[in-house]
Scaffold this motif. Structure first.
Motif, mmCIF file in Angstrom:
data_model
loop_
_atom_site.group_PDB
_atom_site.id
_atom_site.type_symbol
_atom_site.label_atom_id
_atom_site.label_comp_id
_atom_site.label_asym_id
_atom_site.label_seq_id
_atom_site.Cartn_x
_atom_site.Cartn_y
_atom_site.Cartn_z
ATOM 1 N N TRP A 1 4.366 -2.958 1.222
ATOM 2 C CA TRP A 1 3.468 -2.303 2.165
ATOM 3 C C TRP A 1 2.131 -3.232 2.316
ATOM 4 O O TRP A 1 1.633 -3.486 1.183
ATOM 5 N N ARG B 1 2.395 3.236 -3.128
ATOM 6 C CA ARG B 1 3.067 2.939 -1.799
ATOM 7 C C ARG B 1 4.354 1.734 -2.264
ATOM 8 O O ARG B 1 4.816 1.325 -3.132
ATOM 9 N N GLN B 2 5.207 1.925 -0.972
ATOM 10 C CA GLN B 2 6.474 1.090 -1.133
ATOM 11 C C GLN B 2 6.249 -0.224 -1.350
ATOM 12 O O GLN B 2 5.292 -0.875 -0.738
ATOM 13 N N LEU B 3 7.357 -0.658 -1.764
ATOM 14 C CA LEU B 3 7.262 -2.489 -2.219
ATOM 15 C C LEU B 3 7.061 -2.998 -0.421
ATOM 16 O O LEU B 3 7.764 -3.063 0.203
ATOM 17 N N GLY C 1 -0.063 6.890 -2.356
ATOM 18 C CA GLY C 1 0.993 7.455 -2.081
ATOM 19 C C GLY C 1 0.982 8.916 -2.427
ATOM 20 O O GLY C 1 0.219 9.119 -3.629
ATOM 21 N N ARG C 2 1.513 9.945 -1.568
ATOM 22 C CA ARG C 2 1.749 11.330 -1.766
ATOM 23 C C ARG C 2 0.304 12.061 -1.815
ATOM 24 O O ARG C 2 0.275 13.066 -2.523
ATOM 25 N N GLU D 1 4.930 14.553 2.298
ATOM 26 C CA GLU D 1 4.353 13.228 2.236
ATOM 27 C C GLU D 1 3.771 12.704 3.494
ATOM 28 O O GLU D 1 3.632 11.667 3.661
#
Length: 749
Positions: free
Chosen positions: A66, A62-64, A21-22, A225
């Motif tokens: 993924w 990462r988002q939930l 992430g990012r 992002e």
């Protein structure tokens, strides 16, 4: 001679992307690491082991939900130095300083127990880039330029507004004097702003934020992002505000985390300038955020999470109504809200909203549908009725007696009887009241089917002589089976014949052509069939009846014609099966001996006067199976473990009737289910998709009346006369409450 063209540097396409992430590292563009003291940048595949992959994904930011693809990689910047094989790192550093081996051919391996963003010693989350103070993304140049331009624009605005600041303030004051502001709550101070909702102030809670100065260095500048964006793309992206179509999304309300919601107020929702939050309040289920803009006009506003209609928050009206329509009581809803730390209404406001607003709308809808249903039935209606207690019958407070049309399956009407309304049996009085109600509106009943209740049978014989009362064939068959199983406790040789006798009763009721005498004779013919007699005379058990009569005491002997005692056959003289069936299928079967004690016990029960008279009331072959399914819906919306008031019980019954009536044409699916009583798989059916459109219609009508400022009628005025016929005394228990302090009461324990 012309000069050779200058070769442009080759642009490397493709390559590996970092999936963390990012992180925007890309193997085709980024060749060096940002971690101090590290000169390599490598990309690693995620492990194949599911448990290890799960631990990696949990730390990748990462988002939930993924799920990484098979080609997903993560770069070496998210591992600590101790996570790599020391020999490979040393070889890479020597080759970079001394040359010789191409750096792309040197492999740097990670240790098997290495996990990204994890401290080797403590095992906790640790980002190597954040420890060293390195910027998270390489693409931060665009964000820095955006921040610089914003600072310049604010300075220009301050210089332009300084000579005219007094004018702006004067205009603002004049506008307040000229007329009302579109936001009336903003005109008053912090203490008076919430007085516009006095009826819900008990449930308000608030979080106050101190005033802070706007600093341009702390202004929100989101970083890029996009992991696949080109580093040459440095132009500022325009701000685009998309207004989602809620009708297309089919969503009206959502759950939002409070910290994430407050993070959106770094910029003013009105003018997109900087702002700060003054106070956060909660009115029931609604959230109110008071903020002050730090832009040019310094305006002050309030954001609300729910629309407001007639000084009422919509969400504080919709949730109590929908919770009732789904069978959720306040205690269950309160536990759910407390577990998630979500603000909610108090019990007083919850039930007050239902009583004052939702109950009248629900009652008007049901009364309208009930009247149209009775009007469409017309004359010669066939109804089935059954009572449903709110607890076991000997300790019940309410009994709801419902009527269902046997042709269409519609719930026609019901009546809720409460203990203390009438003396005697509660089910009988409720049945009498509901029959009187439907007859008052002009409904003519031809057949009325109930279970075997002798009190209701007597009521129909004496007061409702214009209709034909029948017993439910399913309940009667179940009672016969129950009695036969009790006989099998003493006579075990009867057990193989129980199922056959019950099936014979079903066949006799179906083929009797609504003739009670034929039904009784067909049912009694099973005694001859079980004794292997398939043709008989008018009185085949004359000798056995005489022996039974002689064995009785003299006081209990009958003085009438002994030859007319049951069984006595005048219309049926033989079994209905053919002679070939008797030769092929009945050969080798076990039969009952007429002289045995088992046959004598079976003969006495099947030929008893009470049973013979009761089975004649099953000659129409009608049953109340639809009401059993209706009672299952009642248990969902009005569970017996909860206690209700009379008004709540009546309105809940209206809701159950609406749900059943709106799902009669819903598609059904048949499936196999194991039956414990029959000890075999039986076919059942269930609804594939229920129709809950009536719930939306009720909410729309509720909000329409609220928006039109229409006075809601009193719920008791709608129910009096039809569902409430007399005032109920507050105390139905027959004794007064003790005046003793319950805290001083001592038990034997």
């Amino acid at each position: 001679m012309s000069e050779p063209p200058v070769k442009k540097p080759r642009h490397v396409k493709g390559g590996s992307f970092c999936s963390a992430g990012r992180c925007s590292n890309r193997s085709g563009h980024d060749l060096s690491s940002r971690v101090p003291g590290r000169s390599f940048l490598k990309f690693f595949r995620l492990p194949r082991d599911p448990e290890k992959k799960k631990s990696w994904v949990a730390r990748m930011g990462r988002q939930l939900g993924w799920k990484p693809s098979t080609n997903a990689r993560i770069c070496s910047e998210h591992f600590h130095e101790c996570d790599f094989v020391a020999e490979d790192v040393l070889t890479y550093n020597e080759a970079k300083t001394q040359g010789g081996i191409p750096l792309s051919q040197i492999r740097i391996r990670r240790k098997p127990d290495a996990i990204p963003f994890t401290d080797k010693v403590t095992g906790e989350y640790s980002d190597p880039l954040r420890i060293e103070g390195v910027p998270i993304s390489r693409r931060s140049a665009m964000a820095a330029r955006r921040l610089e331009r914003t600072q310049v624009q604010e300075q220009d605005c301050q210089e332009q507004s300084s000579p005219t600041s007094s004018m702006v303030e004067t205009q603002h004051d004049t506008s307040e004097d000229d007329g009302p502001s579109p936001e009336p709550a903003i005109e008053v101070d912090d203490n008076e702003m919430w007085e516009e909702f006095p009826d819900e102030s008990e449930t308000d809670s608030e979080i106050s934020f101190g005033d802070r100065k706007q600093d341009s260095d702390e202004e929100f500048a989101p970083e890029s992002e996009d992991h696949q964006s080109d580093e040459n793309q440095e132009e500022e992206e325009p701000d685009v505000y998309c207004q989602a179509d809620t009708a297309a999304l089919n969503v009206d309300f959502i759950f939002v985390s409070l910290p994430l919601l407050l993070s959106l107020f770094k910029l003013c929702p009105d003018c997109r300038a900087g702002c700060h939050i003054v106070k956060v309040s909660f009115v029931g289920f609604a959230t109110l955020i008071e903020y002050k803009c730090d832009g040019v006009d310094k305006h002050h506003n309030v954001w609300r999470s729910s629309p407001v209609i007639n000084w009422k928050y919509v969400i504080n009206i919709v949730i109590p109504a929908m919770s009732m329509m789904c069978g959720l009581g306040y205690s269950v809803l309160e536990s759910f809200m407390m577990g998630l730390k979500i603000p909610y209404l108090s019990s007083t406001n919850f039930y007050l909203t239902l009583k004052k607003m939702f109950y009248p709308v629900l009652a008007e809808r049901w009364i309208s549908e009930r009247d149209s249903c009775i009007k469409n039935l017309g004359a010669d209606a066939e109804l089935s009725g059954d009572g449903h207690y709110d607890s076991p019958g000997w300790s019940a407070k309410f009994c709801t007696y419902s009527l269902m049309d046997m042709k269409t399956g519609l719930i026609v009407d019901f009546f809720v009887g409460q203990r203390g309304m009438a003396k005697g049996d509660l089910e009988k009085s409720a049945c009498q009241d509901v029959l009187i109600n439907v007859k008052k509106v002009g409904l003519q009943i031809k057949n009325f089917v109930t279970d075997e209740n002798t009190k209701i049978a007597k009521l129909c014989r004496e007061k409702f002589t214009d209709m034909c009362h029948n017993y439910d064939v399913w309940h009667k068959a179940r009672l016969i089976k129950k009695k036969l199983m009790k006989l099998c406790e003493k006579h075990s040789d009867l057990e193989p014949f129980v199922k056959k006798i019950v099936n014979h009763f079903w066949w006799a009721a179906k083929t009797c052509n609504e003739d009670g005498r034929v039904l009784v004779e067909k049912f009694h013919s099973c005694l001859l069939h079980l004794s292997n007699k398939h043709a008989w005379t008018q009185d085949p058990f004359q000798q056995l009846k005489e022996e039974i009569e002689a064995s009785k005491p003299s006081k209990s002997k009958k003085n009438g014609n002994k030859s007319k005692c049951l069984p006595y056959f005048t219309k049926i003289r033989s079994c209905s099966h053919s002679a070939s069936t008797r030769r092929r299928h009945l050969r080798g079967m076990k039969w009952l001996d007429v002289k045995s004690s088992s046959f004598l016990a079976l003969f006495k029960y099947l030929t008893s006067t009470r049973l013979s008279n009761s089975i004649q009331m099953c000659r129409k072959f009608l049953h109340t199976g639809g009401l059993e399914s209706y009672h299952n819906v009642r248990l969902k919306l009005l569970p017996k473990r909860s206690s209700y008031s009379l008004v709540r019980m009546i309105t809940g019954s209206m809701l159950v009737a609406l749900e059943v009536n709106h799902n009669l044409q819903a598609p059904r699916k048949k499936y196999w289910k194991w039956s414990k009583s029959q000890k075999k798989y039986v076919v059942k059916s269930r609804l594939l998709k229920k129709d809950f459109s009536f719930r939306k219609d009720l909410l729309v009508e509720l909000l329409r009346k609220l928006k039109a400022c229409t006075d809601f009628p009193n719920i008791k005025d709608l129910l009096n006369g039809h569902y409430i016929k007399q005032d109920i005394v507050p105390n139905i228990y027959g004794c007064e409450q003790p005046e003793e302090d319950p805290g001083q009461h001592q038990t034997r324990f």
